[in-house]
Design an enzyme around this catalytic site. Structure first.
Site, short mmCIF file in Angstrom:
data_model
loop_
_atom_site.label_atom_id
_atom_site.label_comp_id
_atom_site.label_asym_id
_atom_site.label_seq_id
_atom_site.Cartn_x
_atom_site.Cartn_y
_atom_site.Cartn_z
N THR A 186 -19.10 52.20 -4.49
CA THR A 186 -18.36 52.47 -5.71
C THR A 186 -19.30 52.38 -6.91
O THR A 186 -20.08 51.43 -7.03
CB THR A 186 -17.19 51.50 -5.89
OG1 THR A 186 -16.24 51.72 -4.83
CG2 THR A 186 -16.47 51.72 -7.22
N PHE A 188 -19.81 51.77 -10.72
CA PHE A 188 -19.20 51.07 -11.84
C PHE A 188 -19.98 51.34 -13.12
O PHE A 188 -21.20 51.51 -13.09
CB PHE A 188 -19.19 49.56 -11.61
CG PHE A 188 -18.19 49.08 -10.59
CD1 PHE A 188 -16.95 48.60 -10.99
CD2 PHE A 188 -18.49 49.08 -9.24
CE1 PHE A 188 -16.03 48.14 -10.05
CE2 PHE A 188 -17.58 48.63 -8.30
CZ PHE A 188 -16.34 48.17 -8.70
#
Length: 282
Positions: A186, A188
């Site tokens: 992921t 960020f």
């Protein structure tokens, strides 16, 4: 992975808050620990990404941590919209976190016992194959964050999906990584209020814009990057609310924001496109 140097503000770093989707132990809290410019800066857990952004806009926090893309589920569209909709919000740093989902439950729980599985919607979607194959009998219940699912486990009929880093007394992992794909990451962003918060140099530049209604409009926009020899690394489209048939494009390209070609390209993009917004550089 952090791709730019970053100087902390001159005032007491212990007073600086970084908002994130909590509680402590969530993936966002792990990203926050890696994104904060100084280790003494304090985390401010929030119940939603909207609340994390609002904390920055209201001055309760200096920064917010937002996931914007996952390698399995693609863009986190809610956060792209938040970044685009707030003209004074900019991404100033990035971090890529390896995601490893684990099924957590009370000691002694068997898969066949489980009747409810709790977790954040993104985690549930990323573990769809496991849930369908191993827990077809279980009801799926969304929580505000992966870590919040831990507080929902009150019996052997309940389980949660959390990160492999989580440790809770009385709870154990019933499995290894249960994500649909083992290589799950992921992306960020650390976001701050005000253009002055942008770093003086960058490796990547991120912007959003809508194209004029004319033939080849998207191609013309991308050709601006090509003319200035800039390599596009990401493109995502989002429908514009209350305007059917119109789309906003979120584009990342490789470049130093201080480089004259990057400045020329951004100026030209702002002139050609509609609703242009520099989302950040990092």
């Amino acid at each position: 992975m952090q791709k730019n140097t970053f100087s902390a503000p001159l005032y007491a770093v212990s007073d600086i808050k970084i908002s994130y989707l909590g509680p402590e132990g969530s993936y966002s809290s792990v990203a926050m620990q890696n994104l904060r410019p100084h280790e003494k800066m304090q985390g401010l857990p929030c119940k939603s990404f909207y609340a994390a952004v609002q904390a920055v806009l209201d001055g309760e926090a200096e920064y917010a941590v937002l996931p914007v893309e996952n390698t399995l589920q693609g863009a986190v569209t809610q956060n792209l919209d938040l970044l685009y909709a707030n003209p004074d919000l900019y991404a100033v740093r990035e971090y890529v976190l390896k995601i490893e989902h684990r099924l957590i439950a009370k000691e002694g729980t068997r898969l066949s016992d489980i009747r409810r599985v709790y977790s954040h919607e993104q985690a549930i979607l990323q573990c769809g194959k496991f849930l369908a194959r191993e827990l077809p009998q279980a009801e799926i219940v969304y929580t505000d964050s992966t870590m919040q699912s831990v507080s929902c486990i009150r019996s052997a009929e309940e389980a949660g999906i959390v990160g492999a880093h989580v440790r809770e007394k009385g709870l154990v992992f019933l499995s290894d990584n249960i994500a649909d794909e083992p290589k799950n990451f992921t992306h960020f962003l650390l976001v701050a209020k005000g253009r002055a918060s942008l770093p003086p140099h960058s490796t990547y530049v991120y912007f959003a814009a809508t194209c004029p209604h004319e033939p080849g409009a998207l191609l013309k926009m991308l050709q601006i990057l090509a003319v200035y020899d800039l390599n596009m690394t990401k493109i995502e489209s989002r429908p514009i609310k209350n305007s059917p048939g119109e789309y906003c494009f979120f584009i990342e390209f490789k470049g130093d924001v201080a480089d004259k070609n990057v400045c020329f390209a951004l100026n030209r993009l702002a002139e050609y496109t509609k609703n242009f917004k520099l989302l950040g550089c990092y």
